[in-house]
Design a protein around this motif. Sequence first.
Motif, PDB file in Angstrom:
ATOM      1  N   LEU A   1     -89.907 -31.216   1.368  1.00  0.00           N
ATOM      2  CA  LEU A   1     -89.668 -30.171   2.288  1.00  0.00           C
ATOM      3  C   LEU A   1     -89.973 -30.143   3.709  1.00  0.00           C
ATOM      4  CD1 LEU A   1     -90.924 -27.231  -0.245  1.00  0.00           C
ATOM      5  CD2 LEU A   1     -88.458 -27.845   0.469  1.00  0.00           C
ATOM      6  N   GLU A   2     -91.204 -31.071   3.634  1.00  0.00           N
ATOM      7  CA  GLU A   2     -91.423 -31.460   5.066  1.00  0.00           C
ATOM      8  C   GLU A   2     -90.492 -32.325   5.886  1.00  0.00           C
ATOM      9  OE1 GLU A   2     -95.775 -32.811   7.607  1.00  0.00           O
ATOM     10  OE2 GLU A   2     -95.645 -32.975   5.399  1.00  0.00           O
ATOM     11  N   LEU A   3     -89.914 -33.465   4.998  1.00  0.00           N
ATOM     12  CA  LEU A   3     -88.958 -34.446   5.471  1.00  0.00           C
ATOM     13  C   LEU A   3     -87.653 -33.421   5.965  1.00  0.00           C
ATOM     14  CD1 LEU A   3     -89.668 -37.322   3.122  1.00  0.00           C
ATOM     15  CD2 LEU A   3     -90.189 -36.967   5.621  1.00  0.00           C
ATOM     16  N   GLU A   4     -87.412 -32.341   5.030  1.00  0.00           N
ATOM     17  CA  GLU A   4     -86.029 -31.650   5.412  1.00  0.00           C
ATOM     18  C   GLU A   4     -86.473 -30.660   6.631  1.00  0.00           C
ATOM     19  OE1 GLU A   4     -85.429 -29.814   1.828  1.00  0.00           O
ATOM     20  OE2 GLU A   4     -84.398 -31.446   0.971  1.00  0.00           O
ATOM     21  N   GLY A   5     -87.643 -30.421   7.007  1.00  0.00           N
ATOM     22  CA  GLY A   5     -87.872 -29.500   8.203  1.00  0.00           C
ATOM     23  C   GLY A   5     -88.114 -28.205   7.773  1.00  0.00           C
ATOM     24  N   ARG A   6     -88.240 -27.643   6.487  1.00  0.00           N
ATOM     25  CA  ARG A   6     -88.395 -26.545   5.985  1.00  0.00           C
ATOM     26  C   ARG A   6     -89.813 -26.054   6.065  1.00  0.00           C
ATOM     27  NH1 ARG A   6     -83.999 -26.025   1.398  1.00  0.00           N
ATOM     28  NH2 ARG A   6     -83.816 -23.798   2.218  1.00  0.00           N
ATOM     29  N   ILE A   7     -90.593 -26.860   6.040  1.00  0.00           N
ATOM     30  CA  ILE A   7     -92.232 -26.511   6.185  1.00  0.00           C
ATOM     31  C   ILE A   7     -92.676 -27.627   7.342  1.00  0.00           C
ATOM     32  CG2 ILE A   7     -92.411 -25.765   3.718  1.00  0.00           C
ATOM     33  CD1 ILE A   7     -93.918 -28.293   3.158  1.00  0.00           C
ATOM     34  N   GLY A   8     -93.891 -27.102   7.767  1.00  0.00           N
ATOM     35  CA  GLY A   8     -94.735 -27.882   8.701  1.00  0.00           C
ATOM     36  C   GLY A   8     -96.235 -28.152   8.157  1.00  0.00           C
ATOM     37  N   SER A   9     -96.624 -29.120   8.311  1.00  0.00           N
ATOM     38  CA  SER A   9     -98.147 -29.242   7.946  1.00  0.00           C
ATOM     39  C   SER A   9     -99.042 -28.796   9.071  1.00  0.00           C
ATOM     40  CB  SER A   9     -98.506 -30.842   7.561  1.00  0.00           C
ATOM     41  OG  SER A   9     -98.151 -31.676   8.649  1.00  0.00           O
ATOM     42  N   LEU A  10    -100.252 -28.393   8.785  1.00  0.00           N
ATOM     43  CA  LEU A  10    -101.166 -27.780   9.633  1.00  0.00           C
ATOM     44  C   LEU A  10    -102.634 -28.470   9.350  1.00  0.00           C
ATOM     45  CD1 LEU A  10    -100.115 -23.997   9.586  1.00  0.00           C
ATOM     46  CD2 LEU A  10     -99.438 -25.754  11.309  1.00  0.00           C
ATOM     47  N   PRO A  11    -103.229 -28.343  10.286  1.00  0.00           N
ATOM     48  CA  PRO A  11    -104.840 -29.008  10.008  1.00  0.00           C
ATOM     49  C   PRO A  11    -105.382 -28.342   8.916  1.00  0.00           C
ATOM     50  CG  PRO A  11    -104.487 -28.561  12.413  1.00  0.00           C
ATOM     51  CD  PRO A  11    -103.426 -27.778  11.760  1.00  0.00           C
ATOM     52  N   GLY A  12    -106.335 -28.837   8.164  1.00  0.00           N
ATOM     53  CA  GLY A  12    -107.042 -28.346   7.127  1.00  0.00           C
ATOM     54  C   GLY A  12    -106.334 -28.328   5.631  1.00  0.00           C
ATOM     55  N   GLY A  13    -105.289 -29.214   5.661  1.00  0.00           N
ATOM     56  CA  GLY A  13    -104.466 -29.372   4.516  1.00  0.00           C
ATOM     57  C   GLY A  13    -103.736 -28.238   4.230  1.00  0.00           C
ATOM     58  N   LYS A  14    -103.027 -27.511   5.073  1.00  0.00           N
ATOM     59  CA  LYS A  14    -102.404 -26.314   4.679  1.00  0.00           C
ATOM     60  C   LYS A  14    -100.893 -26.462   5.423  1.00  0.00           C
ATOM     61  CE  LYS A  14    -105.914 -22.573   4.941  1.00  0.00           C
ATOM     62  NZ  LYS A  14    -106.328 -21.439   5.524  1.00  0.00           N
ATOM     63  N   TYR A  15    -100.018 -25.689   4.803  1.00  0.00           N
ATOM     64  CA  TYR A  15     -98.698 -25.723   5.332  1.00  0.00           C
ATOM     65  C   TYR A  15     -98.049 -24.406   5.584  1.00  0.00           C
ATOM     66  CZ  TYR A  15     -98.999 -30.464   2.921  1.00  0.00           C
ATOM     67  OH  TYR A  15     -99.390 -31.593   2.677  1.00  0.00           O
ATOM     68  N   GLN A  16     -97.096 -24.592   6.228  1.00  0.00           N
ATOM     69  CA  GLN A  16     -96.261 -23.039   6.511  1.00  0.00           C
ATOM     70  C   GLN A  16     -94.986 -23.132   6.696  1.00  0.00           C
ATOM     71  OE1 GLN A  16     -97.207 -21.748  10.664  1.00  0.00           O
ATOM     72  NE2 GLN A  16     -97.439 -19.677  10.031  1.00  0.00           N
ATOM     73  N   ARG A  17     -94.267 -22.327   6.340  1.00  0.00           N
ATOM     74  CA  ARG A  17     -92.722 -22.220   5.973  1.00  0.00           C
ATOM     75  C   ARG A  17     -92.073 -22.008   7.574  1.00  0.00           C
ATOM     76  NH1 ARG A  17     -89.052 -18.911   1.760  1.00  0.00           N
ATOM     77  NH2 ARG A  17     -87.108 -19.513   2.755  1.00  0.00           N
ATOM     78  N   VAL A  18     -91.214 -23.064   7.833  1.00  0.00           N
ATOM     79  CA  VAL A  18     -90.676 -22.757   9.233  1.00  0.00           C
ATOM     80  C   VAL A  18     -89.244 -21.993   8.799  1.00  0.00           C
ATOM     81  CG1 VAL A  18     -89.222 -24.471  11.060  1.00  0.00           C
ATOM     82  CG2 VAL A  18     -91.638 -25.129   9.614  1.00  0.00           C
ATOM     83  N   ARG A  19     -88.302 -22.375   7.898  1.00  0.00           N
ATOM     84  CA  ARG A  19     -87.187 -21.834   7.803  1.00  0.00           C
ATOM     85  C   ARG A  19     -87.127 -21.647   6.226  1.00  0.00           C
ATOM     86  NH1 ARG A  19     -82.950 -25.177   6.541  1.00  0.00           N
ATOM     87  NH2 ARG A  19     -83.636 -27.712   6.868  1.00  0.00           N
TER      88      ARG A  19
END
Length: 373
Positions: A355-373
Amino acid sequence: MQIDRDIESWLRLGLTEGVGSGNLRRLLVAFGDPAEVLAANQQALEGIVKKTVATSIFQRKVDEDKFARTIEWLQNPLNSLITLADPDYPELLLNIPDPPPILYFKGQRKFLARPALAIVGSRNATPQGFANADAFAEAASNAGFCVVSGLAQGIDTAAHQGGLRGASSSMAIVGTGLDLVYPSRNRELAHKLADEGALISEFPLGVPAMSKNFPRRNRIISGMCHACLVVEATLYSGSLITARLALEQGRDVMAIPGSIHSPLSKGCHALIKQGAKLVENIQDILDELNHQPVQQIESTRADHNETGGSASTNGDCIDDAGLLIYFDYDAIDIDTLCTRSGLTVEMVSAMLLTLELEGRIGSLPGGKYQRVR
């Protein structure tokens, strides 16, 4: 579809001048089936419907050209009539006060058996509203809900697009005959729905878009579904008609809140004040309906155990994009995703990478992820 005498009787009676849905339901209660109605004498018919309607039935006042065009239309394997006697007739729709006796259907019947969620809203949606409808529809579809909407511009269009990308697809309830596409700019979307989802109408072929058709269309949208989600709506939006019909039919009504300064949030906020469920993420919907995509989770586990890797994309399992149903729009960690989905850390980690490679989520500090689209 196979066109037998039973289907011909349904079609002929449905196309008889002056009959309409209400009269047809009353006649079916009295006589049992369309063939018996067509065989009845005028006196018996007049005991159920007005004399003018009885005369039309007795004298076979049917538009023969339209009847012949519809029979020809039914030769396409994608096209069929779904009547009250059809085992594929949507079960929830049978329970509304005025179910349409005949549905003109184009597409894949298998999706009629799926739980359904209506997603509706403004034709003049904001970019955020469009994105929300698209994302919620895809997540709902991957969670096992067929997404139902009305093929209009704006929120409806986004809902269909998102639903089609998911595992349970999307169905459009339209306010015209199925030989027409309204609005015309959604022609490509309509063709995709016919191939991968469905188009449904209670209106015979050739019926154009008229304002009186759409409130009738809306009762089918809400009636087929377990719940109705309103994404964006003004206080005078037709989406609020669908929401009101859903309430009258005993369905759950949900709404996504927005800015207090936006006219397109006013309708949603009014619904929430009246008791609609405030929805911020797909989990809110799943919790409200007590629905868990258990079959998808179990299928994913089985595929993973058999192949030693992440599951492939199909209608019965979670693919990488299916993990998005467990995302809020706030940051989330792997442990929370594992808890929500029931998947292992290894499986979730592999899905997150894709999902990160597809640009649908982004990684954040602290081992967290956030949805981009």
